[in-house]
Design an enzyme around this catalytic site. Structure first.
Site, short mmCIF file in Angstrom:
data_model
loop_
_atom_site.label_atom_id
_atom_site.label_comp_id
_atom_site.label_asym_id
_atom_site.label_seq_id
_atom_site.Cartn_x
_atom_site.Cartn_y
_atom_site.Cartn_z
N TYR A 26 0.81 -1.22 0.00
CA TYR A 26 0.00 0.00 0.00
C TYR A 26 0.84 1.27 0.00
O TYR A 26 0.29 2.38 -0.03
CB TYR A 26 -0.90 0.03 1.24
CG TYR A 26 -1.89 -1.11 1.32
CD1 TYR A 26 -2.95 -1.21 0.42
CD2 TYR A 26 -1.78 -2.09 2.31
CE1 TYR A 26 -3.86 -2.25 0.50
CE2 TYR A 26 -2.68 -3.13 2.40
CZ TYR A 26 -3.72 -3.21 1.49
OH TYR A 26 -4.61 -4.24 1.57
N HIS B 223 -4.63 5.98 -1.34
CA HIS B 223 -5.25 5.92 -0.02
C HIS B 223 -4.22 6.12 1.10
O HIS B 223 -4.60 6.35 2.24
CB HIS B 223 -5.94 4.56 0.15
CG HIS B 223 -7.27 4.64 0.82
ND1 HIS B 223 -8.04 5.78 0.89
CD2 HIS B 223 -8.00 3.69 1.48
CE1 HIS B 223 -9.16 5.54 1.54
NE2 HIS B 223 -9.16 4.28 1.92
N TYR C 160 -5.30 -0.53 9.92
CA TYR C 160 -5.99 -0.38 8.64
C TYR C 160 -6.97 0.78 8.72
O TYR C 160 -7.40 1.18 9.80
CB TYR C 160 -6.67 -1.68 8.17
CG TYR C 160 -5.65 -2.73 7.73
CD1 TYR C 160 -5.14 -2.72 6.44
CD2 TYR C 160 -5.18 -3.68 8.64
CE1 TYR C 160 -4.18 -3.65 6.05
CE2 TYR C 160 -4.22 -4.61 8.25
CZ TYR C 160 -3.73 -4.59 6.96
OH TYR C 160 -2.77 -5.50 6.58
N ASN D 126 -10.09 1.64 8.17
CA ASN D 126 -11.42 1.71 8.77
C ASN D 126 -11.42 1.73 10.29
O ASN D 126 -12.44 2.03 10.90
CB ASN D 126 -12.28 0.54 8.28
CG ASN D 126 -12.60 0.63 6.80
OD1 ASN D 126 -12.17 1.57 6.12
ND2 ASN D 126 -13.36 -0.32 6.31
N ASN E 196 -13.78 6.71 5.46
CA ASN E 196 -13.93 5.76 6.57
C ASN E 196 -12.91 5.98 7.69
O ASN E 196 -13.20 5.73 8.86
CB ASN E 196 -13.85 4.33 6.06
CG ASN E 196 -15.07 3.92 5.29
OD1 ASN E 196 -16.16 4.44 5.51
ND2 ASN E 196 -14.91 3.00 4.35
#
Length: 202
Positions: free
Chosen positions: A30, A35, A80, A82, A128
């Protein structure tokens, strides 16, 4: 233009006065994705401050720095996206900081790549990570810096887009935005949010 080195050079001891959190997902796959704009922001600020963000605490990678004459905790949650609020809430409670002392950097697909938008407070706007922080702090009254990553192209799925890497002109525009963040961050912790908005909001 402020003297950047002077904003990061003065040593200051004592308790943490601000939490500066970048949102993203842990793991090498990632690293350079849209993001993870918030993680990249923290890395750039830490680099300018001469510190590393690599100590595991509060369900996050953290590092302490002196910025703008204040002691700050730089944070990249490892929960993560969320569940970002788990890390933020735990650290904020430990240091007994009010929501206004939590500055959050996050990606924003509604802004062109490289554009910056500072807000003193507000709703999650569908993000989120911000939604989780609001839930764990019990408040929307914390400043956030939205980093434009560009809108999803028509032929892309949204999840695939935010988890894809910056490319071409977007990568160059976002890299230029990252270079502005150390100064922006210093202004924010000095209670000069209006000046930061005037300089960097587009």
């Amino acid at each position: 233009m402020l003297n950047i080195q002077s904003l990061f050079s003065a040593a200051r001891s004592g308790p943490v006065e601000y939490l500066i959190c970048g949102l993203g997902n842990p793991g090498a796959k990632y690293d350079k994705t849209h993001h993870n704009a918030g993680f990249m922001a923290i890395d750039r600020i830490a680099q300018c401050a001469g510190v590393t963000v690599d100590r595991l605490k509060y369900h996050a990678l953290v590092g302490e720095a002196n910025i703008g004459g204040h002691r700050v905790l730089l944070m990249k949650p490892v929960t993560y996206m969320n569940e970002s609020g788990v890390a933020v809430g735990e650290a904020m409670r430990f240091y007994k900081l009010p929501p206004a002392r939590c500055i959050v950097f996050s990606d924003d697909i509604s802004l062109p790549a490289g554009h910056i938008r500072i807000r003193r407070k507000g709703s999650a706007g569908g993000h989120n990570g911000l939604k989780s922080i609001i839930a764990h702090l019990g408040s929307e009254d914390f400043p956030r810096v939205k980093l434009g990553v560009g809108a999803k192209p028509d032929h892309w799925d949204l999840a695939d887009w935010v988890l894809s890497e910056f490319r071409g002109a977007d990568a160059e525009a976002f890299a230029a935005a990252l270079d502005k963040l150390p100064e922006l961050c210093a202004l924010m912790v000095q209670d000069r949010a209006d000046e930061a908005m005037n300089r960097f909001n587009r």
